[in-house]
Design a protein around this motif. Structure first.
Motif, PDB file in Angstrom:
ATOM      1  N   UNK A 147       1.089  -1.342  -0.378  1.00  0.00           N
ATOM      2  CA  UNK A 147       0.286   0.593   0.137  1.00  0.00           C
ATOM      3  C   UNK A 147       0.648   0.753  -0.160  1.00  0.00           C
ATOM      4  N   UNK A 148       1.730   0.902   0.906  1.00  0.00           N
ATOM      5  CA  UNK A 148       2.766   2.250   0.704  1.00  0.00           C
ATOM      6  C   UNK A 148       2.924   2.557  -0.202  1.00  0.00           C
ATOM      7  N   UNK A 149       3.977   0.919  -1.316  1.00  0.00           N
ATOM      8  CA  UNK A 149       3.972   1.433  -2.919  1.00  0.00           C
ATOM      9  C   UNK A 149       3.090   2.041  -3.950  1.00  0.00           C
ATOM     10  N   UNK A 150       1.728   1.172  -3.476  1.00  0.00           N
ATOM     11  CA  UNK A 150       0.834   1.930  -4.423  1.00  0.00           C
ATOM     12  C   UNK A 150       0.859   3.240  -4.065  1.00  0.00           C
ATOM     13  N   UNK A 151       0.336   4.040  -3.099  1.00  0.00           N
ATOM     14  CA  UNK A 151       0.223   5.753  -2.506  1.00  0.00           C
ATOM     15  C   UNK A 151       1.952   6.739  -3.025  1.00  0.00           C
ATOM     16  N   UNK A 152       2.703   5.648  -2.905  1.00  0.00           N
ATOM     17  CA  UNK A 152       4.135   6.611  -4.358  1.00  0.00           C
ATOM     18  C   UNK A 152       4.001   6.339  -5.809  1.00  0.00           C
ATOM     19  N   UNK A 153       2.652   5.631  -6.438  1.00  0.00           N
ATOM     20  CA  UNK A 153       2.652   4.954  -7.430  1.00  0.00           C
ATOM     21  C   UNK A 153       3.644   4.905  -8.393  1.00  0.00           C
ATOM     22  N   UNK A 154       4.411   3.074  -7.219  1.00  0.00           N
ATOM     23  CA  UNK A 154       4.360   1.986  -8.192  1.00  0.00           C
ATOM     24  C   UNK A 154       3.801   1.581  -8.160  1.00  0.00           C
ATOM     25  N   UNK A 155       3.914   0.167  -9.464  1.00  0.00           N
ATOM     26  CA  UNK A 155       2.688  -1.064 -10.138  1.00  0.00           C
ATOM     27  C   UNK A 155       3.905  -1.537  -9.362  1.00  0.00           C
ATOM     28  N   UNK A 156       2.689  -2.623  -8.487  1.00  0.00           N
ATOM     29  CA  UNK A 156       3.602  -3.329  -7.269  1.00  0.00           C
ATOM     30  C   UNK A 156       2.348  -4.886  -7.740  1.00  0.00           C
ATOM     31  N   UNK A 157       3.198  -6.228  -7.480  1.00  0.00           N
ATOM     32  CA  UNK A 157       2.462  -7.487  -7.037  1.00  0.00           C
ATOM     33  C   UNK A 157       3.093  -8.290  -5.717  1.00  0.00           C
ATOM     34  N   UNK A 158       2.273  -8.572  -5.804  1.00  0.00           N
ATOM     35  CA  UNK A 158       2.887  -9.296  -4.404  1.00  0.00           C
ATOM     36  C   UNK A 158       2.334 -11.067  -4.544  1.00  0.00           C
ATOM     37  N   UNK A 159       2.987 -12.124  -3.935  1.00  0.00           N
ATOM     38  CA  UNK A 159       2.788 -13.520  -3.924  1.00  0.00           C
ATOM     39  C   UNK A 159       2.320 -13.788  -2.619  1.00  0.00           C
ATOM     40  N   UNK A 160       1.742 -14.770  -3.105  1.00  0.00           N
ATOM     41  CA  UNK A 160       1.219 -14.949  -1.903  1.00  0.00           C
ATOM     42  C   UNK A 160       0.971 -16.620  -1.549  1.00  0.00           C
ATOM     43  N   UNK A 161       0.278 -17.278  -1.302  1.00  0.00           N
ATOM     44  CA  UNK A 161      -0.318 -18.705  -0.979  1.00  0.00           C
ATOM     45  C   UNK A 161      -1.216 -19.458  -1.151  1.00  0.00           C
ATOM     46  N   UNK A 162      -2.204 -18.686  -0.957  1.00  0.00           N
ATOM     47  CA  UNK A 162      -3.739 -18.884  -1.274  1.00  0.00           C
ATOM     48  C   UNK A 162      -4.728 -17.766  -2.212  1.00  0.00           C
ATOM     49  N   UNK A 163      -5.658 -18.728  -3.119  1.00  0.00           N
ATOM     50  CA  UNK A 163      -6.353 -17.805  -3.864  1.00  0.00           C
ATOM     51  C   UNK A 163      -7.317 -16.753  -3.218  1.00  0.00           C
ATOM     52  N   UNK A 164      -7.641 -16.746  -2.254  1.00  0.00           N
ATOM     53  CA  UNK A 164      -8.093 -16.130  -1.234  1.00  0.00           C
ATOM     54  C   UNK A 164      -7.220 -14.735  -1.172  1.00  0.00           C
ATOM     55  N   UNK A 165      -6.585 -14.650  -0.530  1.00  0.00           N
ATOM     56  CA  UNK A 165      -5.306 -13.895   0.111  1.00  0.00           C
ATOM     57  C   UNK A 165      -4.793 -13.491  -1.179  1.00  0.00           C
ATOM     58  N   UNK A 166      -5.010 -14.244  -2.251  1.00  0.00           N
ATOM     59  CA  UNK A 166      -4.218 -12.661  -4.125  1.00  0.00           C
ATOM     60  C   UNK A 166      -5.763 -12.386  -4.067  1.00  0.00           C
ATOM     61  N   UNK A 167      -7.319 -12.743  -3.916  1.00  0.00           N
ATOM     62  CA  UNK A 167      -7.909 -11.753  -4.532  1.00  0.00           C
ATOM     63  C   UNK A 167      -7.890 -10.794  -3.424  1.00  0.00           C
ATOM     64  N   UNK A 168      -7.787 -10.920  -2.193  1.00  0.00           N
ATOM     65  CA  UNK A 168      -7.773  -9.125  -1.601  1.00  0.00           C
ATOM     66  C   UNK A 168      -6.967  -8.876  -1.836  1.00  0.00           C
ATOM     67  N   UNK A 169      -5.376  -8.969  -2.271  1.00  0.00           N
ATOM     68  CA  UNK A 169      -4.746  -8.450  -2.508  1.00  0.00           C
ATOM     69  C   UNK A 169      -4.709  -7.408  -3.892  1.00  0.00           C
ATOM     70  N   UNK A 170      -5.469  -7.944  -4.204  1.00  0.00           N
ATOM     71  CA  UNK A 170      -5.996  -7.370  -5.550  1.00  0.00           C
ATOM     72  C   UNK A 170      -6.719  -6.288  -5.397  1.00  0.00           C
ATOM     73  N   UNK A 171      -8.041  -6.847  -5.007  1.00  0.00           N
ATOM     74  CA  UNK A 171      -9.559  -6.671  -4.661  1.00  0.00           C
ATOM     75  C   UNK A 171      -9.899  -4.966  -3.325  1.00  0.00           C
ATOM     76  N   UNK A 172      -8.646  -5.885  -2.573  1.00  0.00           N
ATOM     77  CA  UNK A 172      -9.240  -4.768  -1.386  1.00  0.00           C
ATOM     78  C   UNK A 172      -8.378  -4.062  -1.012  1.00  0.00           C
ATOM     79  N   UNK A 173      -6.437  -4.838  -1.475  1.00  0.00           N
ATOM     80  CA  UNK A 173      -5.574  -3.712  -0.812  1.00  0.00           C
ATOM     81  C   UNK A 173      -4.869  -3.264  -1.790  1.00  0.00           C
ATOM     82  N   UNK A 174      -5.843  -3.035  -3.028  1.00  0.00           N
ATOM     83  CA  UNK A 174      -4.889  -2.574  -4.003  1.00  0.00           C
ATOM     84  C   UNK A 174      -4.197  -2.457  -5.008  1.00  0.00           C
ATOM     85  N   UNK A 175      -3.294  -3.793  -4.842  1.00  0.00           N
ATOM     86  CA  UNK A 175      -2.486  -4.297  -5.669  1.00  0.00           C
ATOM     87  C   UNK A 175      -3.223  -4.155  -7.057  1.00  0.00           C
TER      88      UNK A 175
END
Lengths: 345, 345
Positions: free
Chosen positions: B174-202
């Motif tokens: 979220x720091x990185x998005x606020x700075x205007x960066x392109x941000x990708x994250x890895x996680x260990x489940x589909x649920x986490x991936x969905x939240x990263x993209x849909x709720x945390x703005x990755x």
């Protein structure tokens, strides 16, 4: 008119593109002709090459890396590398006849150089000119950047240098001693180890070829651990060093010197030490630090003049000695920074 | 007189010293008695624990590392970890009854704490107090130090975060998005991936367990390469990331979060990328950066208040839920930063 000022120019030529470690037999001495005048309107200089530099980063590569400055060994072409040269004719207002310069040139008696941005003018000639291939040129500047700019050394710190007898390593060691650090170097022969200890002022040095257990060797020389590691070799040595780093240690690794290890892919198993011990590891290329060259020179020249920094060169006489000088470098036989003397003025 | 102000205090107690990943069955709920008064003359505080923090670095170790702040799981003792607490009685002029603090405490209802240097007073209570175990505490501060202080990000840069759903990773993203960066994250489940993209703005996220070729996955998400890598996992992921870093890239690795990978010793084969690409890699421990905590808080609080930074918690009700909450953390089941609510005030 045509033919005016045209001279013959001996060259060190590659028989074919060299993709591994260059051998003497990969090259031959040829002769071309060259005009000593820069063609009208061309922003270039015509130089007489004086001292050519044998450098580890010159080795050939199977895969051409995009970010290389140049390829040293192309088929049917003169070797390309750094050298010290004298301007014979100039098509640029920045250079004039008689100027001494160092930078990328070709292994031949005379060269027409168009890469003027990478040529550095030599203003101080009371020191051996060949030093601008070494302690006062790129290797010295690399040592300066890695040691001072990246490792930010403090008096009394414990410093380890691999390839300590190399063109960069010997300078890092002497910088570190001048700062009041404890300095140990590794090298590949008893003779080099002796010179490191007895002539270059290292506190200790060891022959890594005689150490079956590098971790044990480092623990012997660094019972308190290592604060600063000047990295030149990678692989097993780096892995052993990581185990012996102290908290907040720093590792500097020069991009150029290490390129000859490209094919070495031993797994590094102790990398998490960087995390646990909060270590900084930084790769660098001296060309990213052109802005510090004059600071470096100001710092280093007085030490060289006063003999407080000594520099080991292997002087190879005559351009004909070029192929052999390169083979000696790449087989670890050189007795110092390899220099090929084409002419002395 | 004896017995005055003595209360019973439930505790999460370890059956024996835990040397690996803690399981629910390794702990039980016991009850002790404790006086709510600080003994005369003792520089300590007596606190009521409110929110306990489940953190990856708490895991047990076979070999006790000297530089650990504390061991969380000692035999017949309450678990030790970070938490938010309220001062009930104080033997120090720096703290008074009613003060809210965060720092190392014990997993019990009331604790006598003598390590006052490590307690931080909470001045802003208009945000959830449990956040001082997360986005406003050590994980948030770690994210801040690693991202801003070490990686020195620039707008538009390409940022990759492993364990992106973890206590630190979600904030870095979220720091990185606020700075205007392109941000990708890895996680260990589909649920986490969905939240990263849909709720945390990755911008993107992927499940590393579904990627047989991490190098290929990274090339898919970063065709231009990675400028900044926030390293949380080591091993194969780090090796693949090294291949995809850009020239002058930066890698930050938090000493605390990574300690749970101590037993992983996969060889890293691409370390020389650090050299070729002039990469900075820096291990860090947030405790070396206490001086930046208030700067961090000033930076982050407004974003939290305005909802521009959201924070995923897994709230476990009651001290009795402690053992299970820890097992959920160490098996990757938590749906957010693990919090155990002992009391709300």
């Amino acid at each position: 008119m045509a033919g005016e000022n045209v001279v013959s120019s001996k060259q060190v030529i590659c028989r074919e593109e060299i993709t591994g470690l260059p051998k003497e037999s990969d090259m031959y001495i040829g002769t071309s002709t060259i005009s000593l005048k820069v063609p009208q309107g061309l922003k270039a200089v015509l130089v007489k090459n004086l001292y050519l530099s044998c450098d580890p980063y010159m080795r050939g590569f199977k895969d051409k890396k995009k970010d290389r400055l140049f390829y040293s060994f192309s088929a049917d072409s003169p070797v390309v590398g750094y050298g010290v040269a004298k301007v014979v004719d100039s098509g640029s207002p920045e250079f004039k006849e008689g100027d001494l310069v160092w930078g990328p040139t070709k292994w031949e008696e005379y060269s027409l150089l168009t890469n003027l941005d990478t040529l550095v003018k030599i203003h101080h000639t009371d020191v051996p000119l060949s030093y601008y291939n070494g302690v006062l040129g790129m290797p010295g500047h690399s040592a300066y950047v890695g040691f001072y700019e990246i490792c930010a050394p403090k008096k009394g710190e414990y410093v380890f240098i691999s390839s300590a007898y190399g063109a960069i390593g010997q300078i890092v060691g002497q910088f570190a001693k001048l700062m009041g650090c404890y300095v140990v170097g590794s090298a590949g022969s008893k003779e080099k180890v002796d010179i490191l200890k007895n002539k270059l002022g290292f506190d200790e040095a060891f022959n890594y070829k005689e150490e079956p257990d590098l971790d044990a060797a480092l623990k012997r020389y660094f019972p308190e651990g290592i604060d600063i590691y000047f990295e030149n070799v990678g692989g097993k040595m780096l892995d052993a060093v990581l185990l012996n780093m102290r908290v907040h240690g720093r590792i500097a690794a020069s991009g150029m010197i290490s390129q000859y290890n490209l094919e070495r892919h031993e797994g590094i198993t102790n990398l998490m030490q960087i995390v646990y011990k909060r270590i900084l590891m930084k790769g660098f290329l001296v060309f990213d630090y052109n802005h510090t060259y004059s600071k470096f020179l100001e710092h280093t020249l007085p030490y060289v003049r006063e003999g407080k920094i000594v520099y080991m060169e292997e002087v190879n006489e005559g351009i004909e000695s070029g192929p052999r000088a390169l083979e000696r470098l790449f087989t670890g036989q050189s007795t110092g920074k390899g220099i090929v003397v084409v002419a002395r003025d």
